[in-house]
Design a protein around this motif. Structure first.
Motif, PDB file in Angstrom:
ATOM      1  N   GLY A   1     -29.590  13.744 -31.578  1.00 12.96           N
ATOM      2  CA  GLY A   1     -30.412  14.587 -32.438  1.00 12.96           C
ATOM      3  C   GLY A   1     -31.445  13.766 -33.186  1.00 12.96           C
ATOM      4  O   GLY A   1     -32.633  14.140 -33.258  1.00 12.96           O
ATOM      5  N   ASP A   2     -31.015  12.634 -33.751  1.00 10.52           N
ATOM      6  CA  ASP A   2     -31.940  11.727 -34.431  1.00 10.52           C
ATOM      7  C   ASP A   2     -32.966  11.195 -33.446  1.00 10.52           C
ATOM      8  O   ASP A   2     -34.175  11.131 -33.732  1.00 10.52           O
ATOM      9  N   TRP A   3     -32.514  10.822 -32.254  1.00 10.01           N
ATOM     10  CA  TRP A   3     -33.411  10.310 -31.222  1.00 10.01           C
ATOM     11  C   TRP A   3     -34.487  11.321 -30.854  1.00 10.01           C
ATOM     12  O   TRP A   3     -35.668  10.981 -30.774  1.00 10.01           O
ATOM     13  N   GLN A   4     -34.087  12.562 -30.665  1.00  8.85           N
ATOM     14  CA  GLN A   4     -35.059  13.571 -30.239  1.00  8.85           C
ATOM     15  C   GLN A   4     -36.118  13.806 -31.310  1.00  8.85           C
ATOM     16  O   GLN A   4     -37.303  13.961 -30.996  1.00  8.85           O
ATOM     17  N   ARG A   5     -35.718  13.814 -32.575  1.00 11.14           N
ATOM     18  CA  ARG A   5     -36.695  13.976 -33.658  1.00 11.14           C
ATOM     19  C   ARG A   5     -37.653  12.795 -33.706  1.00 11.14           C
ATOM     20  O   ARG A   5     -38.880  12.976 -33.844  1.00 11.14           O
ATOM     21  N   LEU A   6     -37.117  11.588 -33.605  1.00 13.07           N
ATOM     22  CA  LEU A   6     -37.966  10.399 -33.629  1.00 13.07           C
ATOM     23  C   LEU A   6     -38.917  10.381 -32.438  1.00 13.07           C
ATOM     24  O   LEU A   6     -40.123  10.122 -32.595  1.00 13.07           O
ATOM     25  N   LEU A   7     -38.399  10.660 -31.255  1.00 17.03           N
ATOM     26  CA  LEU A   7     -39.234  10.656 -30.055  1.00 17.03           C
ATOM     27  C   LEU A   7     -40.333  11.698 -30.151  1.00 17.03           C
ATOM     28  O   LEU A   7     -41.495  11.431 -29.801  1.00 17.03           O
ATOM     29  N   SER A   8     -40.002  12.886 -30.629  1.00 15.39           N
ATOM     30  CA  SER A   8     -41.007  13.930 -30.781  1.00 15.39           C
ATOM     31  C   SER A   8     -42.125  13.469 -31.705  1.00 15.39           C
ATOM     32  O   SER A   8     -43.323  13.651 -31.407  1.00 15.39           O
ATOM     33  N   ASN A   9     -41.758  12.856 -32.826  1.00 18.58           N
ATOM     34  CA  ASN A   9     -42.766  12.381 -33.775  1.00 18.58           C
ATOM     35  C   ASN A   9     -43.654  11.304 -33.159  1.00 18.58           C
ATOM     36  O   ASN A   9     -44.880  11.298 -33.360  1.00 18.58           O
ATOM     37  N   LEU A  10     -43.062  10.396 -32.403  1.00 20.50           N
ATOM     38  CA  LEU A  10     -43.841   9.317 -31.787  1.00 20.50           C
ATOM     39  C   LEU A  10     -44.803   9.868 -30.735  1.00 20.50           C
ATOM     40  O   LEU A  10     -45.976   9.475 -30.673  1.00 20.50           O
ATOM     41  N   ILE A  11     -44.322  10.772 -29.901  1.00 19.81           N
ATOM     42  CA  ILE A  11     -45.171  11.327 -28.849  1.00 19.81           C
ATOM     43  C   ILE A  11     -46.349  12.083 -29.453  1.00 19.81           C
ATOM     44  O   ILE A  11     -47.488  11.982 -28.967  1.00 19.81           O
TER      45      ILE A  11
ATOM     46  N   ASP B   1     -41.419   5.879 -20.586  1.00 17.59           N
ATOM     47  CA  ASP B   1     -42.138   4.609 -20.626  1.00 17.59           C
ATOM     48  C   ASP B   1     -43.000   4.531 -21.878  1.00 17.59           C
ATOM     49  O   ASP B   1     -44.136   4.965 -21.859  1.00 17.59           O
ATOM     50  N   ASN B   2     -42.555   3.951 -22.909  1.00 22.55           N
ATOM     51  CA  ASN B   2     -41.263   3.366 -23.223  1.00 22.55           C
ATOM     52  C   ASN B   2     -40.711   3.928 -24.526  1.00 22.55           C
ATOM     53  O   ASN B   2     -39.729   3.435 -25.055  1.00 22.55           O
ATOM     54  N   LEU B   3     -41.351   5.003 -25.030  1.00 22.58           N
ATOM     55  CA  LEU B   3     -40.942   5.516 -26.336  1.00 22.58           C
ATOM     56  C   LEU B   3     -39.537   6.084 -26.306  1.00 22.58           C
ATOM     57  O   LEU B   3     -38.782   5.932 -27.276  1.00 22.58           O
ATOM     58  N   GLY B   4     -39.149   6.745 -25.208  1.00 20.91           N
ATOM     59  CA  GLY B   4     -37.822   7.328 -25.135  1.00 20.91           C
ATOM     60  C   GLY B   4     -36.711   6.290 -25.198  1.00 20.91           C
ATOM     61  O   GLY B   4     -35.828   6.366 -26.064  1.00 20.91           O
ATOM     62  N   PRO B   5     -36.707   5.290 -24.307  1.00 17.40           N
ATOM     63  CA  PRO B   5     -35.685   4.257 -24.382  1.00 17.40           C
ATOM     64  C   PRO B   5     -35.731   3.464 -25.691  1.00 17.40           C
ATOM     65  O   PRO B   5     -34.681   3.107 -26.240  1.00 17.40           O
ATOM     66  N   LEU B   6     -36.924   3.179 -26.198  1.00 18.76           N
ATOM     67  CA  LEU B   6     -37.056   2.461 -27.461  1.00 18.76           C
ATOM     68  C   LEU B   6     -36.415   3.257 -28.594  1.00 18.76           C
ATOM     69  O   LEU B   6     -35.597   2.729 -29.374  1.00 18.76           O
ATOM     70  N   ALA B   7     -36.750   4.535 -28.699  1.00 20.14           N
ATOM     71  CA  ALA B   7     -36.197   5.376 -29.762  1.00 20.14           C
ATOM     72  C   ALA B   7     -34.696   5.562 -29.603  1.00 20.14           C
ATOM     73  O   ALA B   7     -33.965   5.671 -30.598  1.00 20.14           O
ATOM     74  N   LEU B   8     -34.193   5.577 -28.376  1.00 18.02           N
ATOM     75  CA  LEU B   8     -32.763   5.728 -28.149  1.00 18.02           C
ATOM     76  C   LEU B   8     -32.004   4.538 -28.717  1.00 18.02           C
ATOM     77  O   LEU B   8     -30.932   4.696 -29.328  1.00 18.02           O
ATOM     78  N   ARG B   9     -32.542   3.349 -28.557  1.00 13.72           N
ATOM     79  CA  ARG B   9     -31.892   2.161 -29.123  1.00 13.72           C
ATOM     80  C   ARG B   9     -32.004   2.142 -30.641  1.00 13.72           C
ATOM     81  O   ARG B   9     -31.049   1.758 -31.337  1.00 13.72           O
ATOM     82  N   LEU B  10     -33.136   2.551 -31.165  1.00 10.25           N
ATOM     83  CA  LEU B  10     -33.272   2.632 -32.622  1.00 10.25           C
ATOM     84  C   LEU B  10     -32.258   3.609 -33.212  1.00 10.25           C
ATOM     85  O   LEU B  10     -31.605   3.312 -34.224  1.00 10.25           O
ATOM     86  N   ALA B  11     -32.127   4.785 -32.618  1.00  8.06           N
ATOM     87  CA  ALA B  11     -31.200   5.784 -33.138  1.00  8.06           C
ATOM     88  C   ALA B  11     -29.754   5.315 -33.026  1.00  8.06           C
ATOM     89  O   ALA B  11     -28.935   5.567 -33.918  1.00  8.06           O
ATOM     90  N   THR B  12     -29.430   4.640 -31.939  1.00 11.21           N
ATOM     91  CA  THR B  12     -28.070   4.133 -31.758  1.00 11.21           C
ATOM     92  C   THR B  12     -27.737   3.085 -32.807  1.00 11.21           C
ATOM     93  O   THR B  12     -26.655   3.100 -33.414  1.00 11.21           O
ATOM     94  N   LEU B  13     -28.661   2.173 -33.053  1.00  9.42           N
ATOM     95  CA  LEU B  13     -28.433   1.146 -34.069  1.00  9.42           C
ATOM     96  C   LEU B  13     -28.336   1.755 -35.462  1.00  9.42           C
ATOM     97  O   LEU B  13     -27.542   1.304 -36.289  1.00  9.42           O
ATOM     98  N   ALA B  14     -29.136   2.770 -35.735  1.00  9.29           N
ATOM     99  CA  ALA B  14     -29.123   3.390 -37.058  1.00  9.29           C
ATOM    100  C   ALA B  14     -27.783   4.052 -37.359  1.00  9.29           C
ATOM    101  O   ALA B  14     -27.365   4.106 -38.518  1.00  9.29           O
ATOM    102  N   ALA B  15     -27.095   4.528 -36.349  1.00 10.74           N
ATOM    103  CA  ALA B  15     -25.822   5.219 -36.547  1.00 10.74           C
ATOM    104  C   ALA B  15     -24.636   4.271 -36.560  1.00 10.74           C
ATOM    105  O   ALA B  15     -23.517   4.685 -36.888  1.00 10.74           O
ATOM    106  N   ARG B  16     -24.866   3.037 -36.256  1.00 13.15           N
ATOM    107  CA  ARG B  16     -23.753   2.104 -36.067  1.00 13.15           C
ATOM    108  C   ARG B  16     -23.205   1.603 -37.403  1.00 13.15           C
ATOM    109  O   ARG B  16     -23.956   1.191 -38.286  1.00 13.15           O
TER     110      ARG B  16
END
Length: 281
Positions: A20-30, A119-134
């Motif tokens: 959910g966090d990833w999708q919001r971040l990715l949407s904003n970046l795109i 390429d490459n916002l989705g994978p980048l944001a996925l790692r950011l969101a994963t780290l933020a939740a850790r």
């Protein structure tokens, strides 16, 4: 859906929160349209990524002069084997032929569409969101991000050989691939006694999810040629390397209707978490 075959409810709930966090971040970046023709969008996207990095404890420095989008180097302390991450925050222009708006994240028939999803916002944001939740320990991390990947990487080619960054046990490519049947195409190079157990753990995570894994001893293909990629020619050379990520054969990088399948997102989160956990042991 995002749920894999063998997730317990706790893991499923956590993964859904991350996505959910990833999708919001990715949407904003795109929506910022960080293309070469829109320097203001590139600047804002860089700022958004930097803010997210700093919010989770990275020290970020920007390198470069003039009007070129700067290279960002983000470093965070941790325990265990250090990992290096690579990527870029710029996206290609969107030519004609799209069936959905290219700069608005759109869900359709089991996929998320938009320029930069793969390429490459989705994978980048996925790692950011994963780290933020850790909340558990992570290894030392070095994350190198550039803003000219789609236009030849001139600044990165000039700067990467001179970057003063800590050595890493394993470099992790910007993304990787799953096949159409859900199996994984895992790319690995020069694994050694430090990095091989980390990659083995990533493979075991996919296999627990019921996915076959085919290992390939090569780097990720680059549309503009391997010898023109600054990451491969200056940072990853001679160092253990791994490419993992959510893309698949229908991701349409460098083409209209760029997208990611919903079906590879949860396992991509879990594999990245596995890599962090094993490296921090």
């Amino acid at each position: 859906g995002i749920r894999g075959r063998n997730h317990d409810m706790t893991q499923t709930s956590r993964t859904e929160e991350i996505l959910g966090d990833w999708q919001r971040l990715l949407s904003n970046l795109i929506e910022l349209r960080p293309t070469p023709s829109n320097p203001e969008g590139l600047r804002k996207a860089r700022g958004m990524v930097r803010s997210r990095l700093e919010a989770i404890g990275f020290s970020v420095t920007e390198h470069g002069t003039g009007s070129a989008p700067p290279v960002m180097v983000a470093v965070r302390d941790g325990q265990g084997e250090p990992l290096g991450l690579a990527g870029h925050y710029d996206v290609e222009e969107a030519d004609e032929g799209w069936d959905v708006p290219p700069f608005a994240l759109t869900e359709k028939e089991g996929r998320l569409y938009g320029r930069g999803t793969a390429d490459n916002l989705g994978p980048l944001a996925l790692r950011l969101a994963t780290l933020a939740a850790r909340t558990t320990p992570t290894p030392p991390l070095v994350w190198v991000l550039q803003g000219e990947e789609e236009t030849g990487s001139a600044l990165a080619h000039a700067l990467y050989p001179e970057l003063d960054i800590p050595p890493v046990a394993l470099w992790v490519e910007e993304t990787g691939y799953f096949e159409a049947d859900g199996s994984q195409r895992l790319l690995q190079v020069a694994l050694d006694e430090r990095s091989a157990p980390l990659v083995d753990a990533v493979v075991a995570t996919a296999e627990r999810d019921g996915r076959a894994v085919q290992r390939h001893d090569r780097h990720l293909n680059k549309a503009f040629g391997q010898d023109r990629c600054p990451f491969l020619t200056h940072l990853a050379v001679g160092t253990p390397y791994l490419a993992i990520g959510p893309n698949d054969p229908d991701s349409s990088i460098h083409a209209p209707n760029e997208s990611l399948p919903l079906s590879t997102l949860a396992i991509s989160v879990e594999q990245f978490e596995t890599l962090l956990t094993e490296a921090a042991r």
